[in-house]
Design a protein around this motif. Structure first.
Motif, PDB file in Angstrom:
ATOM      1  N   MET A   1       0.845  -1.194   0.000  1.00  0.00           N
ATOM      2  CA  MET A   1       0.000   0.000   0.000  1.00  0.00           C
ATOM      3  C   MET A   1       0.881   1.245   0.000  1.00  0.00           C
ATOM      4  SD  MET A   1      -2.586   1.350   2.902  1.00  0.00           S
ATOM      5  CE  MET A   1      -3.744   0.012   2.752  1.00  0.00           C
ATOM      6  N   ASN A   2       0.479   2.210  -0.815  1.00  0.00           N
ATOM      7  CA  ASN A   2       1.220   3.458  -0.859  1.00  0.00           C
ATOM      8  C   ASN A   2       0.407   4.542  -0.157  1.00  0.00           C
ATOM      9  OD1 ASN A   2       3.323   5.119  -1.529  1.00  0.00           O
ATOM     10  ND2 ASN A   2       2.367   5.764  -3.454  1.00  0.00           N
ATOM     11  N   ILE A   3       0.961   5.146   0.846  1.00  0.00           N
ATOM     12  CA  ILE A   3       0.252   6.197   1.572  1.00  0.00           C
ATOM     13  C   ILE A   3       0.956   7.527   1.298  1.00  0.00           C
ATOM     14  CG2 ILE A   3      -0.554   6.991   3.817  1.00  0.00           C
ATOM     15  CD1 ILE A   3      -0.357   4.109   4.777  1.00  0.00           C
ATOM     16  N   PRO A   4       0.217   8.512   0.793  1.00  0.00           N
ATOM     17  CA  PRO A   4       0.865   9.796   0.504  1.00  0.00           C
ATOM     18  C   PRO A   4       1.349  10.499   1.767  1.00  0.00           C
ATOM     19  CG  PRO A   4      -1.441   9.767  -0.247  1.00  0.00           C
ATOM     20  CD  PRO A   4      -1.212   8.493   0.476  1.00  0.00           C
ATOM     21  N   ILE A   5       2.432  11.244   1.597  1.00  0.00           N
ATOM     22  CA  ILE A   5       2.924  12.132   2.662  1.00  0.00           C
ATOM     23  C   ILE A   5       2.968  13.542   2.095  1.00  0.00           C
ATOM     24  CG2 ILE A   5       4.953  12.776   4.015  1.00  0.00           C
ATOM     25  CD1 ILE A   5       5.547   9.857   4.449  1.00  0.00           C
ATOM     26  N   ASP A   6       2.352  14.482   2.802  1.00  0.00           N
ATOM     27  CA  ASP A   6       2.371  15.875   2.359  1.00  0.00           C
ATOM     28  C   ASP A   6       3.367  16.667   3.187  1.00  0.00           C
ATOM     29  OD1 ASP A   6       0.394  15.473   0.474  1.00  0.00           O
ATOM     30  OD2 ASP A   6      -1.243  15.953   1.857  1.00  0.00           O
ATOM     31  N   ARG A   7       4.151  17.504   2.530  1.00  0.00           N
ATOM     32  CA  ARG A   7       4.995  18.461   3.250  1.00  0.00           C
ATOM     33  C   ARG A   7       4.140  19.677   3.578  1.00  0.00           C
ATOM     34  NH1 ARG A   7      10.666  18.796   3.217  1.00  0.00           N
ATOM     35  NH2 ARG A   7      10.211  16.665   3.851  1.00  0.00           N
ATOM     36  N   LEU A   8       4.019  20.003   4.845  1.00  0.00           N
ATOM     37  CA  LEU A   8       3.170  21.126   5.244  1.00  0.00           C
ATOM     38  C   LEU A   8       3.978  22.415   5.259  1.00  0.00           C
ATOM     39  CD1 LEU A   8       1.305  19.350   8.184  1.00  0.00           C
ATOM     40  CD2 LEU A   8       0.436  19.782   5.883  1.00  0.00           C
ATOM     41  N   VAL A   9       3.383  23.463   4.723  1.00  0.00           N
ATOM     42  CA  VAL A   9       4.054  24.759   4.714  1.00  0.00           C
ATOM     43  C   VAL A   9       3.313  25.665   5.690  1.00  0.00           C
ATOM     44  CG1 VAL A   9       4.852  26.639   3.265  1.00  0.00           C
ATOM     45  CG2 VAL A   9       4.683  24.337   2.326  1.00  0.00           C
ATOM     46  N   LEU A  10       3.668  25.528   6.949  1.00  0.00           N
ATOM     47  CA  LEU A  10       3.009  26.309   8.002  1.00  0.00           C
ATOM     48  C   LEU A  10       4.037  27.285   8.568  1.00  0.00           C
ATOM     49  CD1 LEU A  10       1.274  23.283   9.764  1.00  0.00           C
ATOM     50  CD2 LEU A  10       0.147  24.977   8.336  1.00  0.00           C
ATOM     51  N   PRO A  11       3.728  28.588   8.539  1.00  0.00           N
ATOM     52  CA  PRO A  11       4.737  29.584   8.904  1.00  0.00           C
ATOM     53  C   PRO A  11       5.341  29.354  10.281  1.00  0.00           C
ATOM     54  CG  PRO A  11       2.526  30.561   8.672  1.00  0.00           C
ATOM     55  CD  PRO A  11       2.455  29.184   8.140  1.00  0.00           C
ATOM     56  N   GLU A  12       4.514  28.955  11.260  1.00  0.00           N
ATOM     57  CA  GLU A  12       5.042  28.867  12.625  1.00  0.00           C
ATOM     58  C   GLU A  12       6.078  27.736  12.755  1.00  0.00           C
ATOM     59  OE1 GLU A  12       2.045  28.018  11.662  1.00  0.00           O
ATOM     60  OE2 GLU A  12       1.246  26.314  12.763  1.00  0.00           O
ATOM     61  N   PHE A  13       5.958  26.689  11.935  1.00  0.00           N
ATOM     62  CA  PHE A  13       6.959  25.631  11.995  1.00  0.00           C
ATOM     63  C   PHE A  13       8.182  25.994  11.149  1.00  0.00           C
ATOM     64  CE2 PHE A  13       3.317  23.440  13.656  1.00  0.00           C
ATOM     65  CZ  PHE A  13       3.858  22.627  14.624  1.00  0.00           C
ATOM     66  N   GLN A  14       7.945  26.638  10.022  1.00  0.00           N
ATOM     67  CA  GLN A  14       9.073  27.066   9.181  1.00  0.00           C
ATOM     68  C   GLN A  14       9.973  28.031   9.939  1.00  0.00           C
ATOM     69  OE1 GLN A  14       7.253  28.360   5.406  1.00  0.00           O
ATOM     70  NE2 GLN A  14       8.140  26.479   4.582  1.00  0.00           N
ATOM     71  N   GLN A  15       9.345  28.983  10.657  1.00  0.00           N
ATOM     72  CA  GLN A  15      10.140  29.962  11.410  1.00  0.00           C
ATOM     73  C   GLN A  15      10.989  29.287  12.477  1.00  0.00           C
ATOM     74  OE1 GLN A  15       7.073  32.673  12.637  1.00  0.00           O
ATOM     75  NE2 GLN A  15       6.843  33.351  10.509  1.00  0.00           N
ATOM     76  N   ALA A  16      10.491  28.183  13.003  1.00  0.00           N
ATOM     77  CA  ALA A  16      11.239  27.475  14.049  1.00  0.00           C
ATOM     78  C   ALA A  16      12.232  26.482  13.437  1.00  0.00           C
ATOM     79  CB  ALA A  16      10.264  26.744  14.966  1.00  0.00           C
ATOM     80  N   GLY A  17      12.283  26.406  12.108  1.00  0.00           N
ATOM     81  CA  GLY A  17      13.216  25.487  11.458  1.00  0.00           C
ATOM     82  C   GLY A  17      12.808  24.035  11.626  1.00  0.00           C
ATOM     83  N   VAL A  18      11.523  23.790  11.812  1.00  0.00           N
ATOM     84  CA  VAL A  18      11.030  22.427  12.009  1.00  0.00           C
ATOM     85  C   VAL A  18      10.308  21.973  10.737  1.00  0.00           C
ATOM     86  CG1 VAL A  18       9.395  20.986  13.302  1.00  0.00           C
ATOM     87  CG2 VAL A  18      10.792  22.688  14.502  1.00  0.00           C
ATOM     88  N   VAL A  19      10.709  20.802  10.226  1.00  0.00           N
ATOM     89  CA  VAL A  19      10.049  20.231   9.050  1.00  0.00           C
ATOM     90  C   VAL A  19       8.846  19.422   9.535  1.00  0.00           C
ATOM     91  CG1 VAL A  19      10.270  18.550   7.176  1.00  0.00           C
ATOM     92  CG2 VAL A  19      12.174  20.093   7.712  1.00  0.00           C
ATOM     93  N   LEU A  20       7.667  19.720   8.987  1.00  0.00           N
ATOM     94  CA  LEU A  20       6.462  19.004   9.412  1.00  0.00           C
ATOM     95  C   LEU A  20       5.803  18.352   8.199  1.00  0.00           C
ATOM     96  CD1 LEU A  20       4.506  18.320  11.712  1.00  0.00           C
ATOM     97  CD2 LEU A  20       3.280  20.441  11.212  1.00  0.00           C
ATOM     98  N   ASP A  21       5.733  17.034   8.223  1.00  0.00           N
ATOM     99  CA  ASP A  21       5.065  16.276   7.166  1.00  0.00           C
ATOM    100  C   ASP A  21       3.816  15.612   7.729  1.00  0.00           C
ATOM    101  OD1 ASP A  21       7.071  17.004   5.476  1.00  0.00           O
ATOM    102  OD2 ASP A  21       7.911  15.003   5.214  1.00  0.00           O
ATOM    103  N   LEU A  22       2.896  15.290   6.831  1.00  0.00           N
ATOM    104  CA  LEU A  22       1.620  14.705   7.263  1.00  0.00           C
ATOM    105  C   LEU A  22       1.404  13.367   6.560  1.00  0.00           C
ATOM    106  CD1 LEU A  22      -0.982  15.380   8.953  1.00  0.00           C
ATOM    107  CD2 LEU A  22      -1.994  16.186   6.809  1.00  0.00           C
TER     108      LEU A  22
END
Ligand SMILES: *Cc1c(COP(=O)(O)O)cnc(C)c1O
Length: 303
Positions: A1-22
Motif C-alpha cells: 500500500m502506498n500512503i501519501p505524505i504531504d509536506r506542510l508549509v506552516l509559517p510557525e513551523f518554518q520559522q522554528a526550522g522544524v520540518v512538518l510532514d503529514l
C-alpha cells in the motif's frame, strides 16, 4: 500500500526550522478511514477464518470505529452488531445511518449499561440476545491491534524522521507504532481523553501481550485534551482553521486537531529543536466531523 505524505508549509513551523510532514492515513479508504483500517485488518481476518462469522463491538453515536467496522464487516461477509451508548434517538446520527445501511445491527443500551461493556455478565446477556460472537472491544483495540498498526511503517521510510506524532484514544494504534518503530525515532502520542494516565499501563500491557519488548523512546502528551473527549476549545478551533488555511487539509477536533495543537505547543515550548523532522499522523476520522461542524463553527464565529 502506498500512503501519501504531504509536506506542510506552516509559517510557525518554518520559522522554528522544524520540518512538518503529514502521513495521510485519512486517504487510504473512503469508509474504513485512517488507523481503523489497520486496527481491523487482522481482527476481522481472524473472525472470517473462524466457525462463527459474527462480531460485536461498542461505540457512541459518532464512533469512527463503529463506522469502519460496519463497512469492513460487510466487505468480508461478517455479521456485525454495534452496541451503541444511549437510547435510540428518533433521528440517527449520520454515522449510525451509514452503519445500519451497511447491514450492521444496532443495539442501543443506556449509558449505565454501556459502562458494563467489559463485564462478563453483560456480555453473556448479549450472547443470549444475538448468539455467539467475537468480541471486539470499544475502539477496536483487540489482541491483533499491534500486528495491524505496526504495518503503517510499511508505507514510508520512517528513518527520514526524528519524531512521529499520533492521536491516542485506547492507545492501540500508538502501541503498534511503538512496536514497529525504527531505533532513533521518537514516538509521541496525544491523548484525546482527560485523565489518560492509564494509557502508559495499557500500552505496556498490549506490547507485552504481543511479545514485543518495550523499545522506549515514546511518551504521551496528557494535557492537550482541551477538557476531555470530543471537547473543543476555542484555541483548538482556531488552530484547525489555521491549519486548513495553510494546507488545504481538514482535521477533525476529536483526535487529529489535538495532535496539531499539541505539536504547536511543543514547538512553543522549545521541545522541537531547530532542524527536527516531524511526521504527524492524520489518522482519519473525517466521517465524525459531520457531527462536530456546528460546534466548531460556533467557536470561530461566536454563533
Ligand atoms: C480511533 C481513532 C484514534 C484512536 O486510536 P486508538 O488506537 O484507540 O488510540 C485516533 N484517531 C482517529 C481519527 C480515530 O478515529
Amino acid at each position: 500500500m502506498n500512503i501519501p505524505i504531504d509536506r506542510l508549509v506552516l509559517p510557525e513551523f518554518q520559522q522554528a526550522g522544524v520540518v512538518l510532514d503529514l502521513l495521510r492515513l485519512d486517504l487510504i479508504h473512503p469508509q474504513v478511514s485512517g488507523n481503523k483500517w489497520f486496527k481491523l485488518k487482522y481482527a476481522l481476518a481472524d473472525v472470517v477464518r473462524s466457525e462463527c462469522p459474527r462480531v460485536l463491538s461498542f461505540g457512541g453515536a459518532w464512533s469512527n470505529h463503529i463506522h469502519a467496522l460496519a463497512w469492513a464487516a460487510r466487505e468480508q461477509g461478517v455479521e456485525a452488531i454495534g452496541v451503541i451508548r444511549g437510547e435510540r434517538p428518533v433521528d440517527l446520527s449520520e454515522t449510525l445511518k451509514d452503519a445500519e445501511s451497511w447491514g450492521m445491527r444496532l443495539h442501543f443500551v443506556s449509558r449505565g449499561q454501556y459502562r458494563n461493556k467489559t463485564d462478563e455478565r453483560f456480555l453473556d446477556e448479549l450472547r443470549g440476545l444475538f448468539g455467539g460472537f467475537h468480541l471486539l472491544p470499544e475502539g477496536g483495540s483487540g489482541p491483533r491491534v499491534i500486528d495491524g498498526c505496526r504495518e503503517i511503517y510499511q508505507a514510508f521510510d520512517a528513518r527520514a524522521y526524528d519524531y512521529l506524532c499520533s492521536a491516542c484514544g485506547t492507545g492501540g494504534t500508538l502501541a503498534g507504532l511503538i512496536a514497529g518503530k525504527p531505533e532513533g525515532l521518537k514516538v509521541i502520542g496525544v491523548s484525546a481523553l482527560k485523565g489518560a494516565e492509564f494509557l502508559y499501563r495499557d500500552i505496556r500491557q498490549m506490547l507485552s501481550r504481543a511479545d514485543v519488548k518495550d523499545p522506549g523512546g515514546w511518551q504521551i502528551q496528557l494535557n492537550d485534551h482541551e477538557g476531555g473527549y470530543a471537547r473543543i476549545s476555542q484555541e483548538l478551533a482556531l488552530a484547525m482553521d489555521h491549519f486548513y488555511r495553510y494546507s488545504g487539509i481538514e482535521l477533525e477536533p476529536v483526535y487529529t486537531g489535538k495532535v496539531y495543537l499539541s505539536l504547536r505547543r511543543m514547538r512553543d515550548n522549545g521541545e522541537l529543536p531547530c532542524g527536527a523532522r516531524v511526521l504527524m499522523v492524520h489518522s482519519g476520522g473525517m466521517q465524525g466531523l459531520r457531527g462536530m461542524r456546528a460546534a466548531l463553527q460556533k467557536h470561530l464565529t461566536g454563533r
